[in-house]
Design an enzyme around this catalytic site. Structure first.
Site, PDB file in Angstrom:
ATOM      1  N   HIS A   8      -3.349  11.378  26.339  1.00  0.00           N
ATOM      2  CA  HIS A   8      -3.260  12.389  25.187  1.00  0.00           C
ATOM      3  C   HIS A   8      -4.392  12.409  24.395  1.00  0.00           C
ATOM      4  O   HIS A   8      -5.418  11.582  24.306  1.00  0.00           O
ATOM      5  CB  HIS A   8      -2.028  11.742  24.295  1.00  0.00           C
ATOM      6  CG  HIS A   8      -2.354  10.624  23.397  1.00  0.00           C
ATOM      7  ND1 HIS A   8      -1.529   9.555  23.837  1.00  0.00           N
ATOM      8  CD2 HIS A   8      -2.871  10.589  22.176  1.00  0.00           C
ATOM      9  CE1 HIS A   8      -1.890   8.556  22.844  1.00  0.00           C
ATOM     10  NE2 HIS A   8      -2.500   9.117  21.931  1.00  0.00           N
ATOM     11  N   HIS A  89      -8.873  11.023  18.494  1.00  0.00           N
ATOM     12  CA  HIS A  89      -9.019   9.949  19.483  1.00  0.00           C
ATOM     13  C   HIS A  89      -8.635  10.670  20.906  1.00  0.00           C
ATOM     14  O   HIS A  89      -7.994  11.473  20.936  1.00  0.00           O
ATOM     15  CB  HIS A  89      -8.263   8.838  19.099  1.00  0.00           C
ATOM     16  CG  HIS A  89      -6.989   8.850  18.943  1.00  0.00           C
ATOM     17  ND1 HIS A  89      -6.068   9.332  17.725  1.00  0.00           N
ATOM     18  CD2 HIS A  89      -5.721   8.718  20.050  1.00  0.00           C
ATOM     19  CE1 HIS A  89      -4.749   9.236  18.355  1.00  0.00           C
ATOM     20  NE2 HIS A  89      -4.537   8.984  19.473  1.00  0.00           N
ATOM     21  N   GLU A 138      -8.262   5.022  22.456  1.00  0.00           N
ATOM     22  CA  GLU A 138      -7.038   4.367  22.517  1.00  0.00           C
ATOM     23  C   GLU A 138      -6.717   3.978  24.014  1.00  0.00           C
ATOM     24  O   GLU A 138      -7.044   4.985  24.857  1.00  0.00           O
ATOM     25  CB  GLU A 138      -5.630   5.069  22.021  1.00  0.00           C
ATOM     26  CG  GLU A 138      -4.277   4.552  21.776  1.00  0.00           C
ATOM     27  CD  GLU A 138      -3.430   5.384  21.671  1.00  0.00           C
ATOM     28  OE1 GLU A 138      -3.695   6.260  20.921  1.00  0.00           O
ATOM     29  OE2 GLU A 138      -2.334   5.065  21.534  1.00  0.00           O
TER      30      GLU A 138
HETATM   31  C1  LIG Z   1      -0.470   4.118  17.477  1.00  0.00           C
HETATM   32  C2  LIG Z   1       0.197   5.396  17.496  1.00  0.00           C
HETATM   33  C3  LIG Z   1      -0.276   6.438  17.952  1.00  0.00           C
HETATM   34  C4  LIG Z   1      -0.150   6.337  19.577  1.00  0.00           C
HETATM   35  O1  LIG Z   1      -1.071   7.224  20.208  1.00  0.00           O
HETATM   36  O2  LIG Z   1       0.503   5.636  20.172  1.00  0.00           O
HETATM   37  C5  LIG Z   1      -1.662   6.675  17.470  1.00  0.00           C
HETATM   38  O3  LIG Z   1      -2.556   6.921  18.097  1.00  0.00           O
HETATM   39  S1  LIG Z   1      -2.029   6.798  15.887  1.00  0.00           S
HETATM   40  C6  LIG Z   1      -3.613   7.084  15.579  1.00  0.00           C
HETATM   41  C7  LIG Z   1      -3.957   6.535  14.273  1.00  0.00           C
HETATM   42  N1  LIG Z   1      -4.423   5.103  14.216  1.00  0.00           N
HETATM   43  C8  LIG Z   1      -5.642   4.675  14.320  1.00  0.00           C
HETATM   44  O4  LIG Z   1      -6.269   5.486  14.250  1.00  0.00           O
HETATM   45  C9  LIG Z   1      -5.789   3.057  14.216  1.00  0.00           C
HETATM   46  C10 LIG Z   1      -7.285   2.774  14.664  1.00  0.00           C
HETATM   47  N2  LIG Z   1      -8.271   3.453  13.927  1.00  0.00           N
HETATM   48  C11 LIG Z   1      -8.813   2.485  12.639  1.00  0.00           C
HETATM   49  O5  LIG Z   1      -8.625   1.539  12.515  1.00  0.00           O
HETATM   50  C12 LIG Z   1      -9.353   3.438  11.721  1.00  0.00           C
HETATM   51  O6  LIG Z   1      -9.191   4.780  11.776  1.00  0.00           O
HETATM   52  C13 LIG Z   1     -11.269   3.436  12.151  1.00  0.00           C
HETATM   53  C14 LIG Z   1     -11.593   1.800  12.095  1.00  0.00           C
HETATM   54  C15 LIG Z   1     -11.611   3.932  13.434  1.00  0.00           C
HETATM   55  C16 LIG Z   1     -11.842   4.250  11.087  1.00  0.00           C
HETATM   56  O7  LIG Z   1     -11.676   3.684   9.808  1.00  0.00           O
HETATM   57  P1  LIG Z   1     -12.032   4.339   8.304  1.00  0.00           P
HETATM   58  O8  LIG Z   1     -11.425   5.884   8.518  1.00  0.00           O
HETATM   59  O9  LIG Z   1     -11.647   3.860   7.317  1.00  0.00           O
HETATM   60  O10 LIG Z   1     -13.619   4.972   8.498  1.00  0.00           O
HETATM   61  P2  LIG Z   1     -14.841   3.966   8.466  1.00  0.00           P
HETATM   62  O11 LIG Z   1     -15.763   4.185   7.233  1.00  0.00           O
HETATM   63  O12 LIG Z   1     -14.446   2.304   8.737  1.00  0.00           O
HETATM   64  O13 LIG Z   1     -15.490   4.349   9.771  1.00  0.00           O
HETATM   65  C17 LIG Z   1     -16.503   3.731  10.168  1.00  0.00           C
HETATM   66  C18 LIG Z   1     -17.391   4.771  11.257  1.00  0.00           C
HETATM   67  O14 LIG Z   1     -16.582   5.249  12.040  1.00  0.00           O
HETATM   68  C19 LIG Z   1     -16.491   6.897  12.158  1.00  0.00           C
HETATM   69  N3  LIG Z   1     -15.189   7.060  12.206  1.00  0.00           N
HETATM   70  C20 LIG Z   1     -13.995   6.866  11.703  1.00  0.00           C
HETATM   71  N4  LIG Z   1     -12.965   7.577  12.347  1.00  0.00           N
HETATM   72  C21 LIG Z   1     -13.423   7.939  13.339  1.00  0.00           C
HETATM   73  C22 LIG Z   1     -12.936   8.597  14.314  1.00  0.00           C
HETATM   74  N5  LIG Z   1     -11.634   9.159  14.507  1.00  0.00           N
HETATM   75  N6  LIG Z   1     -13.752   9.163  15.574  1.00  0.00           N
HETATM   76  C23 LIG Z   1     -15.097   8.965  15.570  1.00  0.00           C
HETATM   77  N7  LIG Z   1     -15.601   8.193  14.365  1.00  0.00           N
HETATM   78  C24 LIG Z   1     -14.869   7.852  13.448  1.00  0.00           C
HETATM   79  C25 LIG Z   1     -16.695   6.975  10.523  1.00  0.00           C
HETATM   80  O15 LIG Z   1     -17.286   8.032  10.552  1.00  0.00           O
HETATM   81  C26 LIG Z   1     -17.794   5.972  10.354  1.00  0.00           C
HETATM   82  O16 LIG Z   1     -19.195   6.500  10.829  1.00  0.00           O
HETATM   83  P3  LIG Z   1     -20.349   6.100   9.835  1.00  0.00           P
HETATM   84  O17 LIG Z   1     -21.424   6.726  10.707  1.00  0.00           O
HETATM   85  O18 LIG Z   1     -20.438   4.817   9.491  1.00  0.00           O
HETATM   86  O19 LIG Z   1     -20.008   7.195   8.736  1.00  0.00           O
HETATM   87 CO   LIG Z   2      -2.646   8.216  20.054  1.00  0.00          CO
END
Ligand SMILES: CC[C@H](C(=O)O)C(=O)SCCNC(=O)CCNC(=O)[C@H](O)C(C)(C)COP(=O)(O)OP(=O)(O)OC[C@H]1O[C@@H](n2cnc3c(N)ncnc32)[C@H](O)[C@@H]1OP(=O)(O)O
Ligand SMILES: [Co+2]
Length: 146
Positions: A8, A89, A138
């Site tokens: 997905h 993602h 993921e």
């Molecule tokens: C699990 C159920 C379901 C499934 O399929 O089964 C799902 O998929 S649920 C989806 C939601 N859950 C998650 O996303 C869990 C993992 N995600 C995380 O732990 C956080 O979202 C994280 C660590 C990826 C980002 O955390 P946060 O939003 O607090 O931002 P940060 O300032 O820590 O980010 C650091 C850096 O990464 C860039 N960033 C953030 N999110 C994304 C993204 N989705 N894609 C690409 N880049 C991302 C952010 O811009 C920061 O970059 P920087 O250059 O430092 O500004």
């Molecule tokens: Co997902």
């Protein structure tokens, strides 16, 4: 490890209802699940089925619509930066989640949290976007056919 099926594409949205209306009315989606809550993952989820290579709906890659659930939702930061929502993602399937985890650990990729059960009821984990060419990734164990 070999590249697995694209299960997905996660799309963050402030409103699953609005996104479902878009996929139905603008994109002609025919098969959409009822939204359901995943409190442990901090999201409300809804799947939009896309047709597979032969046009059969129900076996193709899905759009996974995710809306924040709870104050600590992991997608609140993303939506603060991207108020209109959007591609959040990608999720690839693997046959063995533990083997995949060891593979990425061996490559020094940051794994975000423990392996846990995802929206398809199988084990998943996430890899940090900064280690994955900017793409939050993921990894999900392929559902076993019943
Ligand atoms: C699990 C159920 C379901 C499934 O399929 O089964 C799902 O998929 S649920 C989806 C939601 N859950 C998650 O996303 C869990 C993992 N995600 C995380 O732990 C956080 O979202 C994280 C660590 C990826 C980002 O955390 P946060 O939003 O607090 O931002 P940060 O300032 O820590 O980010 C650091 C850096 O990464 C860039 N960033 C953030 N999110 C994304 C993204 N989705 N894609 C690409 N880049 C991302 C952010 O811009 C920061 O970059 P920087 O250059 O430092 O500004
Ligand atoms: Co997902």
């Amino acid at each position: 490890m070999k590249l697995g099926r694209l299960n997905h594409i996660g799309v963050a949205t402030r409103s699953i209802a609005d996104s479902v209306a878009y996929y139905r009315e603008t994109m002609g989606a025919e098969q959409v699940t009822q939204p359901f809550d995943l409190p442990a993952q901090g999201v409300k989820v809804c799947f939009v089925d896309t047709p597979d290579a032969v046009g059969e709906v129900g076996k193709g890659t899905q759009i996974e619509l995710i809306e924040p659930l709870g104050e600590d939702s992991p997608i609140r930061g993303f939506l603060a930066k991207n108020p209109a929502g959007g591609q959040h993602h990608v999720c690839y399937e693997v046959t063995d989640i533990a083997e995949a985890r060891a593979w990425f650990e061996g490559l020094g990729k940051r794994i975000l949290g423990p392996t846990r059960v995802g929206a398809h009821g199988t084990p998943i984990f996430f890899l940090h976007p900064k280690d994955m060419m900017g793409q939050l990734t993921e990894i999900m164990e392929t559902p076993r056919e019943h």
